[in-house]
Design an enzyme around this catalytic site. Structure first.
Site, PDB file in Angstrom:
ATOM      1  N   GLU A 124      42.862  51.257  47.649  1.00  0.00           N
ATOM      2  CA  GLU A 124      42.658  50.995  46.223  1.00  0.00           C
ATOM      3  C   GLU A 124      41.537  51.879  45.664  1.00  0.00           C
ATOM      4  OE1 GLU A 124      44.698  49.113  44.638  1.00  0.00           O
ATOM      5  OE2 GLU A 124      45.375  47.483  45.934  1.00  0.00           O
ATOM      6  N   HIS A 158      37.378  43.472  45.223  1.00  0.00           N
ATOM      7  CA  HIS A 158      38.727  42.904  45.178  1.00  0.00           C
ATOM      8  C   HIS A 158      38.917  41.963  46.362  1.00  0.00           C
ATOM      9  CE1 HIS A 158      42.991  42.399  45.217  1.00  0.00           C
ATOM     10  NE2 HIS A 158      43.149  43.126  46.308  1.00  0.00           N
ATOM     11  N   HIS A 197      41.313  38.181  47.859  1.00  0.00           N
ATOM     12  CA  HIS A 197      42.546  37.388  47.769  1.00  0.00           C
ATOM     13  C   HIS A 197      42.222  35.890  47.822  1.00  0.00           C
ATOM     14  CE1 HIS A 197      44.918  40.979  49.821  1.00  0.00           C
ATOM     15  NE2 HIS A 197      44.466  41.278  48.615  1.00  0.00           N
ATOM     16  N   GLU A 240      30.023  25.585  33.924  1.00  0.00           N
ATOM     17  CA  GLU A 240      29.312  26.865  34.026  1.00  0.00           C
ATOM     18  C   GLU A 240      30.148  28.057  33.527  1.00  0.00           C
ATOM     19  OE1 GLU A 240      25.999  25.801  34.951  1.00  0.00           O
ATOM     20  OE2 GLU A 240      26.107  27.751  35.924  1.00  0.00           O
ATOM     21  N   HIS A 244      48.597  38.109  43.865  1.00  0.00           N
ATOM     22  CA  HIS A 244      47.880  39.048  44.733  1.00  0.00           C
ATOM     23  C   HIS A 244      46.389  38.702  44.888  1.00  0.00           C
ATOM     24  CE1 HIS A 244      47.023  43.550  45.823  1.00  0.00           C
ATOM     25  NE2 HIS A 244      46.178  42.734  46.397  1.00  0.00           N
TER      26      HIS A 244
HETATM   27  O1  2HA Z   1      42.956  46.474  50.993  1.00  0.00           O
HETATM   28  O2  2HA Z   1      43.918  44.065  49.414  1.00  0.00           O
HETATM   29  O3  2HA Z   1      45.245  45.378  47.565  1.00  0.00           O
HETATM   30  C1  2HA Z   1      44.093  45.696  51.053  1.00  0.00           C
HETATM   31  C2  2HA Z   1      44.378  45.134  49.738  1.00  0.00           C
HETATM   32  C3  2HA Z   1      45.203  45.924  48.809  1.00  0.00           C
HETATM   33 ZN    ZN Z   2      44.696  43.110  47.699  1.00  0.00          ZN
END
Ligand code: 2HA
Ligand code: ZN
Length: 272
Positions: free
Chosen positions: A116, A140, A142, A170, A211
């Protein structure tokens, strides 16, 4: 003192491990990049080498020319960062055109920065401009509950912002600008990178449907804190729904702006 003792590497690794402990990084899920300060680059420079080739990124940002970024490695597991940072993260230098990088430290067993990286790079460019250089971290992850919500809420900025603001007091204070939402897209591509960077002009938080979550912070604490706050609020909402009981009350919609105001923020009321 070795480079692994520098506070910038320790801070980077700590965020990775905190995210892993939260359960947000199954397998190689998630990625992190950090735009280094001048003094941090100076501190780490004695450990750099410049033998690796320049790699074109397919995207360009002139305002990031000559910058140095720390990045998690593609395919690397957040779970392993703390055990061996030098094998799992890297520092890259950006060229003078702002369209290529080269690895100057780390990934000692080979590999490249996160898949990414072009997406992070475009978002750094947008945020550096918008914050006058204050923005440094793109993270980023998950997180389970925010992903779960992308199956049951309309995929609109307004639906997500409202639910997240109303699920924990909050939230209007922590992210008064709200959150952006990107419909399901193939990860790692130019399309998701461009869509996210468009939304990042307005927000510091973007939900990727089915995602995960993409956030910006000025430092590791604020980026991690933002991820944590959004996910906590999503968790409360999911738990509330899963009781199966009717919702009897919530934070009044017309009071959300006053919560933000009480702490010096301005709520994006157009999202209500
Ligand atoms: O790095 O999360 O979106 C792996 C991921 C791709
Ligand atoms: Zn990801």
């Amino acid at each position: 003192m070795g480079i692994l003792e520098s506070s910038v590497i320790k801070g980077f690794v700590r965020l990775c491990d905190d995210g892993w402990q939260q359960g947000w990084h199954e397998r190689n899920g998630g990625n992190l990049t950090y735009r280094m300060k001048k003094e941090e680059v100076e501190e780490c420079k004695p450990y750099f080498n410049y033998d690796k080739p320049w790699v074109n990124m397919g995207v360009k940002a002139e305002n990031l020319a000559g910058e140095f970024f720390m990045a998690t490695g593609t395919g690397k597991y957040f779970r392993n960062m703390i055990l061996d940072p030098e094998a799992n993260i890297c520092i890259v230098e950006i060229n003078e055109a702002g369209d290529s990088y080269r690895i100057v430290w780390g990934l000692k067993n080979g590999g490249g920065p996160t898949s990414e990286f072009p997406s992070h790079f475009l978002n750094h460019s947008v945020k550096v401009k918008e914050t006058d250089g204050a923005a440094r971290v793109i993270y980023h992850a998950h997180p389970t509950n925010i992903i779960a919500l992308t199956f049951v809420l309309p995929l609109t900025d307004s639906a997500f912002s409202k639910v997240l603001w109303q699920s924990m007091t909050e939230c209007p204070v922590v992210f008064p600008k709200g959150v952006g939402v990107v419909e399901w897209m193939i990860p790692g591509g130019a399309e998701i990178a461009l869509k996210t960077s468009e939304l990042m002009k307005k927000y510091d938080i973007v939900v990727w449907a089915h995602h995960g979550l993409f956030v910006m912070g000025n430092d590791f604490d604020s980026a991690f804190g933002l991820m944590h706050t959004v996910e906590k609020s999503a968790e409360i909402y999911v738990r509330m729904l899963s009781t199966g009981l009717p919702m009897l009350q919530t934070i009044p919609e017309d009071k959300l702006a006053s919560v933000a105001e009480a702490y010096g923020g301005k709520l994006a009321e157009n999202l209500l």
